[in-house]
Design an enzyme around this catalytic site. Structure first.
Site, mmCIF file in Angstrom:
data_model
loop_
_atom_site.group_PDB
_atom_site.id
_atom_site.type_symbol
_atom_site.label_atom_id
_atom_site.label_comp_id
_atom_site.label_asym_id
_atom_site.label_seq_id
_atom_site.Cartn_x
_atom_site.Cartn_y
_atom_site.Cartn_z
ATOM 1 C CD1 TRP A 121 -31.334 -18.799 63.345
ATOM 2 C CD2 TRP A 121 -30.439 -20.726 62.665
ATOM 3 N NE1 TRP A 121 -30.027 -18.861 63.805
ATOM 4 C CE2 TRP A 121 -29.467 -20.015 63.408
ATOM 5 C CE3 TRP A 121 -30.097 -21.978 62.141
ATOM 6 C CZ2 TRP A 121 -28.186 -20.506 63.630
ATOM 7 C CZ3 TRP A 121 -28.815 -22.475 62.369
ATOM 8 C CH2 TRP A 121 -27.873 -21.747 63.089
ATOM 9 C CD GLU A 168 -29.097 -18.568 70.095
ATOM 10 O OE1 GLU A 168 -29.690 -17.504 69.919
ATOM 11 O OE2 GLU A 168 -27.858 -18.657 70.220
ATOM 12 C CD GLU A 243 -24.812 -19.293 67.145
ATOM 13 O OE1 GLU A 243 -25.776 -19.921 66.688
ATOM 14 O OE2 GLU A 243 -24.827 -18.070 67.379
HETATM 15 C C1 147 Z 1 -27.195 -16.132 67.951
HETATM 16 C C2 147 Z 1 -27.797 -16.816 66.727
HETATM 17 O O1 147 Z 1 -27.961 -18.186 66.930
HETATM 18 C C3 147 Z 1 -27.049 -16.565 65.452
HETATM 19 O O2 147 Z 1 -27.876 -16.914 64.360
HETATM 20 C C4 147 Z 1 -26.603 -15.142 65.377
HETATM 21 O O3 147 Z 1 -27.739 -14.322 65.366
HETATM 22 C C5 147 Z 1 -25.748 -14.819 66.563
HETATM 23 C C6 147 Z 1 -25.235 -13.396 66.541
HETATM 24 O O4 147 Z 1 -24.438 -13.103 67.644
HETATM 25 O O5 147 Z 1 -26.476 -14.973 67.750
HETATM 26 O O6 147 Z 1 -28.264 -15.746 68.727
HETATM 27 C C7 147 Z 1 -28.118 -15.063 69.890
HETATM 28 C C8 147 Z 1 -28.608 -13.791 69.946
HETATM 29 C C9 147 Z 1 -28.587 -13.110 71.154
HETATM 30 C C10 147 Z 1 -28.059 -13.694 72.275
HETATM 31 C C11 147 Z 1 -27.559 -14.982 72.209
HETATM 32 C C12 147 Z 1 -27.573 -15.653 71.011
HETATM 33 N N1 147 Z 1 -28.027 -12.987 73.470
HETATM 34 O O7 147 Z 1 -28.393 -11.787 73.480
HETATM 35 O O8 147 Z 1 -27.645 -13.536 74.516
#
Ligand code: 147
Length: 655
Positions: A121, A168, A243
């Site tokens: 991350w 991400e 994920e």
């Molecule tokens: C993901 C992350 O990869 C995880 O570590 C965790 O934070 C998870 C929680 O729901 O979310 O990250 C995202 C955060 C926001 C969005 C998508 C993925 N989004 O707002 O579309």
């Protein structure tokens, strides 16, 4: 009339391998990290901890997960805390930090066939080589990642199967190629690259770049909403929901999970789905509380909860293995006439058959993201017709779940009477929010243990002198939000083992906001009146500028920086500050203190609208405090990155 009805319904579900197979099934997984989502699991009493691990990983028992994905700690906040890097600094390496190694070992003990997938991350600042990008020198990053993979092999005999790029965030094709060549050079030809743990956008690059296409094993997309892009499909690559889920683990969460496990393949040809997160083992009030397949947040009581998503997972995992094959659309994979979906999977030899059916209604299967377009599901009778190699099957075992939304408990993962097939046909009556697995396998088990101990509040008074830990271990109950904490041996023998803030420089961040002021929270976000005390020493070299204790701390996660509470900072230039926020934009009191080298003690009592502070056990201030926040965690931290040692944490309520 009756003949007509049968004729119509024979088209409902056809299971036919005469036209070959669809894609290979790559497994269902859970993700520990991204970040610190398994934090509280480590300290459970052995008995309950083993039970929990069985519910997650033991084949034919519970979720029986086929993939474990873990974070490669990067010393940076990654959602519910920070996870320690194996290289805080370029000049050191340590494979005893954190809990992901332990978790992978426990998963493998239970299921030697479980696949391991790792992804970073954030990264330690030095990876940026003077920039804020991890790709400044792709060779440096590849070396760092492959050292972690090698550490898994050398120190834990763990084989990492899949490696990702940067969670991400942007991918870098030069880096991906460099990662592949460093893996190959160091004997990790079998470690496969999943790219790029964002949306599908890397697909266009894969189509343009044949070298890239060769080295990407699967395109991993997050929260695909069961759909893949045309580009993604036309790469010809495996497609994964690398994920997904992240939904509160009540019955709606279970409905979400049931729907996407099937429909990620039905609609999007995705052959693996990984739940963020594996298990919700982080304090309540940190972000995305309970967005895991089950919940274990009380190591002090041993209480844990096996929620319905565990049994939803079992509907597929207990009756398939990685390497099974989906049948093709229309011949075992599809949507039901009145809503819902089905997937049929076949063992590699072609002899065993598992069919998973779900009828999750729209409002009972909404996931956190993306938005779910309206659709309807109705109760229906379906006819299942087995053809070709399956035509002689006379009965299939039946596992049934019905999620309940009227206050009565759900029926989850119950074995029913076998479904009898006459001339390759059987009828099935389907209600709403149901899951049915039909399988030729007979080994499914709904695992169970005696009920865990009952839920209790965090026990106070709480003391930790950190003598009971192995070196480099993270203290169990302190949950780092910025920076990382590790148990080390103090130079000062009278202190024995102490806990050290390890991070010297700001990491390459994952959160949108830059975070400073390393700190860890502990206890209960509902704590109001609290006494918290800690001994500290600020070393001479690589030191932080100050330390603090705090009460009523009301934020963690990516919002950690805006945390409010009552903060008592001490600085070696002989000052103290009491502030209403971590960033010290709201100073409540300040003054001087008799600082000298060596160990000191900070004590803070927060009682209704008063705060009283002591330094080396002598009263320093007594002030009125703002009404907000009304409650929050206890916390310990430092003024900026840099070393500080802590010992003898003591927390008590004060009524
Ligand atoms: C993901 C992350 O990869 C995880 O570590 C965790 O934070 C998870 C929680 O729901 O979310 O990250 C995202 C955060 C926001 C969005 C998508 C993925 N989004 O707002 O579309």
């Amino acid at each position: 009339y009756q003949v007509l009805l049968i004729k119509q319904s024979t088209a409902d579900i056809i299971i036919d391998d005469s036209l070959g197979y669809g894609r290979d099934f790559d497994g269902i997984g859970g993700l520990s990290g991204g970040g610190a989502t398994s934090k509280l699991l480590v300290n459970y009493p052995q008995e309950q901890r083993d039970q929990i691990l069985d519910f997650l990983f033991k084949p034919n028992f519970g979720a029986s997960l086929q993939i474990l994905k873990v974070e490669i700690g990067g010393d940076a906040q990654s959602t519910d805390g920070t996870e320690a890097s194996h290289m805080h600094n370029s000049w050191e390496e340590n494979y005893a930090r954190g809990y992901e190694w332990w978790l992978m070992v426990e998963a493998k003990k239970r299921n030697p066939n479980i696949k391991l997938y790792a992804l970073p991350w954030g990264f330690p600042g030095w990876i940026g080589q003077g920039t804020r990008s991890p790709y400044a020198n792709p060779g440096v990053l590849a070396d760092y990642i492959v050292r972690w993979i090698n550490g898994a092999r050398v120190h834990y005999n763990l084989t990492i199967d899949y490696i990702g790029i940067w969670n991400e965030k942007q991918y870098d094709i030069t880096y991906i190629k460099s990662l592949r060549s460093v893996l190959d050079q160091r004997g990790f030809q079998d470690v496969l690259i999943i790219a790029a743990d964002e949306k599908w956008e890397i697909s266009a690059d894969i189509k343009k770049d044949t070298d890239l296409a060769k080295i990407v094993h699967a395109v991993g997309c997050h929260y695909p909403g069961t759909l893949s892009s045309n580009d993604a499909v036309s790469t010809g690559k495996k497609l994964w929901a690398s994920e997904d889920y992240s939904t509160f683990n009540d019955e709606i969460g279970a409905g979400c999970w049931a729907r996407i496990l099937n429909q990620n393949y039905v609609n999007g040809l995705m052959t693996s789905t990984i739940s963020w997160n594996l298990i919700a083992s982080y304090y309540e009030d940190l972000p995305y509380y309970r967005d895991g397949l089950m919940t274990a947040v009380q190591p002090w009581s041993g209480n844990y909860v096996v929620q319905s998503p565990i049994w939803v997972t079992a509907h597929t995992t207990q009756f398939t293995s990685i390497g099974w094959k989906y049948l093709t659309h229309g011949n075992g994979v599809g949507k039901l006439p009145k809503g819902g979906s089905y997937v049929a999977l076949v063992s590699p030899a072609g002899s065993d058959l598992t069919v998973v059916i779900e009828t999750m209604t729209h409002d009972h299967s909404i996931c956190i993201r993306p938005a779910l377009p309206k659709y309807t599901v109705k109760a229906q009778n379906v006819t299942i017709t087995l053809k070709n190699h399956f035509v002689n099957i006379t009965h299939m075992n039946v596992w049934f779940s019905k999620l309940s939304f009227n206050g009565t408990p759900s029926t989850v993962f119950i074995k029913q009477n076998p479904l009898v097939f006459v001339s390759g046909q059987a009828n099935l009556s389907l209600g709403l929010d149901e899951m049915i697995t039909l399988t030729t396998l007979s080994e499914g088990v709904k695992g169970s243990y005696p009920p865990p101990p009952s839920s209790k509040p965090f026990p106070l008074p709480y003391k930790d002198n950190f003598e009971g830990y192995s070196l480099s271990e993270e203290p169990f109950m302190l949950a780092p939000q910025i920076g990382t904490l590790e148990v080390v041996k103090s130079q000062n023998t009278s202190h024995g083992q102490v806990v050290r803030q390890m991070v010297l420089h700001a990491p390459l961040k994952w959160c949108p906001i830059t975070l400073s002021f390393p700190y860890a929270v502990i206890g209960d976000h509902n704590w109001r009146n609290l006494f918290i005390e800690i001994d500290f020493e600020i070393p001479d070299v690589n030191a932080t500028d100050g330390v603090f204790v705090a009460a009523r701390v009301n934020e963690g996660g990516c919002e950690a920086f805006i945390a409010h509470g009552i903060y008592f900072f001490a600085f070696p230039d002989a000052r103290y500050i009491v502030a209403n926020d971590l960033a010290r934009t709201k100073v409540l009191s300040q003054g001087s203190l008799p600082y000298g080298k060596g160990w000191h003690t900070l004590s803070l009592l927060v009682q209704e609208q008063k705060a009283v502070g002591a330094y080396d056990k002598k009263g320093l201030f007594s002030i009125d405090i703002p009404t907000i926040p009304q409650s929050g965690f206890g916390a310990v931290g430092t003024d900026n990155f840099g070393l500080a040692d802590f010992d003898n944490l003591y927390i008590a309520t004060h009524e």
